[in-house]
Design a protein around this motif. Structure first.
Motif, PDB file in Angstrom:
ATOM      1  N   ASN A 104      23.931  67.340  23.327  1.00 55.58           N
ATOM      2  CA  ASN A 104      23.810  66.130  24.135  1.00 55.58           C
ATOM      3  C   ASN A 104      24.111  64.903  23.286  1.00 55.58           C
ATOM      4  O   ASN A 104      24.197  64.995  22.055  1.00 55.58           O
ATOM      5  N   PHE A 105      24.279  63.784  23.940  1.00 54.19           N
ATOM      6  CA  PHE A 105      24.628  62.540  23.250  1.00 54.19           C
ATOM      7  C   PHE A 105      23.641  61.432  23.610  1.00 54.19           C
ATOM      8  O   PHE A 105      24.000  60.257  23.691  1.00 54.19           O
ATOM      9  N   ILE A 197      28.608  69.655  27.054  1.00 53.64           N
ATOM     10  CA  ILE A 197      27.696  68.523  26.907  1.00 53.64           C
ATOM     11  C   ILE A 197      26.662  68.526  28.023  1.00 53.64           C
ATOM     12  O   ILE A 197      26.977  68.752  29.199  1.00 53.64           O
ATOM     13  N   HIS A 198      25.412  68.305  27.634  1.00 49.05           N
ATOM     14  CA  HIS A 198      24.311  68.250  28.604  1.00 49.05           C
ATOM     15  C   HIS A 198      24.160  66.824  29.118  1.00 49.05           C
ATOM     16  O   HIS A 198      24.217  65.867  28.347  1.00 49.05           O
ATOM     17  N   PRO A 199      23.971  66.636  30.422  1.00 51.21           N
ATOM     18  CA  PRO A 199      23.764  65.293  30.955  1.00 51.21           C
ATOM     19  C   PRO A 199      22.475  64.674  30.435  1.00 51.21           C
ATOM     20  O   PRO A 199      21.552  65.364  29.998  1.00 51.21           O
ATOM     21  N   VAL A 213      26.056  59.980  30.130  1.00 49.45           N
ATOM     22  CA  VAL A 213      26.411  61.208  30.853  1.00 49.45           C
ATOM     23  C   VAL A 213      25.422  61.317  32.003  1.00 49.45           C
ATOM     24  O   VAL A 213      24.457  62.079  31.965  1.00 49.45           O
ATOM     25  N   THR A 214      25.669  60.505  33.026  1.00 49.95           N
ATOM     26  CA  THR A 214      24.666  60.313  34.069  1.00 49.95           C
ATOM     27  C   THR A 214      25.159  60.565  35.496  1.00 49.95           C
ATOM     28  O   THR A 214      24.345  60.739  36.393  1.00 49.95           O
ATOM     29  N   SER A 239      18.799  67.413  35.790  1.00 49.19           N
ATOM     30  CA  SER A 239      19.140  66.141  35.148  1.00 49.19           C
ATOM     31  C   SER A 239      19.961  65.273  36.089  1.00 49.19           C
ATOM     32  O   SER A 239      19.596  64.137  36.379  1.00 49.19           O
ATOM     33  N   PHE A 240      21.083  65.794  36.575  1.00 49.23           N
ATOM     34  CA  PHE A 240      21.880  65.018  37.528  1.00 49.23           C
ATOM     35  C   PHE A 240      21.085  64.760  38.802  1.00 49.23           C
ATOM     36  O   PHE A 240      21.130  63.669  39.377  1.00 49.23           O
TER      37      PHE A 240
END
Length: 345
Positions: A104-105, A197-199, A213-214, A239-240
């Motif tokens: 993730n970021f 990548i994880h949101p 990342v939304t 998450s989303f």
């Protein structure tokens, strides 16, 4: 799909032999947790983890996660140093036979909740997030600490890090993410790996920090900016889905061939930017879990999927969100939907 289960290694109260008894379970999702962020993962330790998993007839199919150093997210001059180490870790994972990496970021903090044991009407407990509570908390004071957070920072270090992000816009953070991807995706291509990548969780700014990342627009930007099959998404329903405006089916459509990993969980919206995690059932949460699974099946997705955060039920105690019982129920529920969708096709 490869039904999988998150396991936190030998210190996890949930044992591999317990996970083995869940019907249809094929993979284990894990990581090496004793290596400081930014340092290279030794291939010997990777092989040791893989061996432990395979002894129980599982496949170590996803590494979640290889953390990204804050200097990379901040775009500092030192980022290239840490990116080179990240590349080496990817190569070591590939040479050990592991081909999917989740990361993730999110700046500073990983997933954020305001309660780890909020009660539900059925007597169980789960993770919850309340926006008004977050607004009253000072993360530097230590009032709130959560699993997944890097707690190695001293208060003055954390304060300094938070200040560095204060002036950063979301566009700038996205630029830093794209720069990172431009460097590591070629390595993933060479190694035939998939980066997922994880949101951001939740999918909005927390403690004034930017998050990128939304939503669908963000996903399109990061996938199109570095157009490679290796550059993909962890599709996390919870998450989303914490943001009602996010259309989960639409996100699946635009990322179809770039979804490399799925986290499946349900949440109940409890207010503006507030939610509580529930069972996976469509009858308990706000998300269209059946439609989501149907869409994934129709898209041809066959990769790893895991039941994400579960409730604490039947008196179980353990790592918040990561008990055995409710995630086992979730896996069985998800497999039922998948089997039904495939039989109808």
């Amino acid at each position: 799909m490869e039904m999988s289960f998150r396991w936190y290694g030998n210190d996890d109260p949930v044992r591999l032999e317990d996970i083995r008894q869940i019907p249809g379970m094929k993979g284990i999702v894990s990581a090496i947790y004793n290596i400081p962020v930014g340092e290279i993962w030794p291939i010997e330790e990777i092989k040791e983890l893989k061996k432990a998993v395979e002894l129980h007839q599982f496949k170590l199919n996803v590494i979640e996660s290889v953390p990204v150093h804050e200097d990379i997210k901040l775009g500092l001059a030192s980022r290239d140093h840490y990116i080179e180490k990240y590349k080496t870790t990817l190569r070591n994972l590939s040479r050990a036979g592991i081909k999917t990496v989740c990361y993730n970021f999110m700046p500073v903090f990983d997933w954020t909740r305001t309660s780890l044991n909020a009660p539900l009407s059925d007597g169980s407990h789960s993770l919850s997030y309340d926006e008004e509570t977050i607004k009253k908390l000072n993360p530097i004071s230590g009032e709130l600490t959560l699993p997944g957070w890097d707690l190695s920072y001293q208060s003055d270090q954390l304060n300094d890090l938070m200040n560095k992000y204060k002036e950063m816009t979301e566009d700038e953070l996205m630029d830093h993410l794209i720069y990172f991807l431009e460097q590591i995706v070629p390595v993933a291509e060479e190694e035939d790996m998939k980066l997922a990548i994880h949101p951001d969780d939740p999918p909005w700014s927390v403690f004034g920090l930017p998050r990128v990342v939304t939503n669908r627009k963000n996903v399109e930007t990061l996938l199109n900016s570095v157009h490679s099959k290796a550059n993909g998404l962890t599709f996390c329903t919870g998450s989303f889905g914490a943001l009602p405006e996010n259309d989960l089916l639409s996100i699946i459509e635009i990322a179809t061939d770039r979804i490399h990993f799925v986290h499946a969980r349900n949440v109940k919206w409890t207010g503006a930017k507030s939610f509580q995690e529930t069972s996976h059932s469509i009858h308990d949460g706000s998300l269209p879990m059946v439609e989501v699974m149907k869409k994934l099946v129709q898209s041809g997705y066959e990769g790893p999927i895991r039941p994400d955060h579960g409730r604490m039920i039947w008196g179980e105690e353990g790592r918040p969100g990561y008990g055995l019982y409710d995630r086992a129920l979730g896996a069985t529920y998800l497999n039922g939907i998948i089997d039904t969708c495939k039989s109808i096709e």
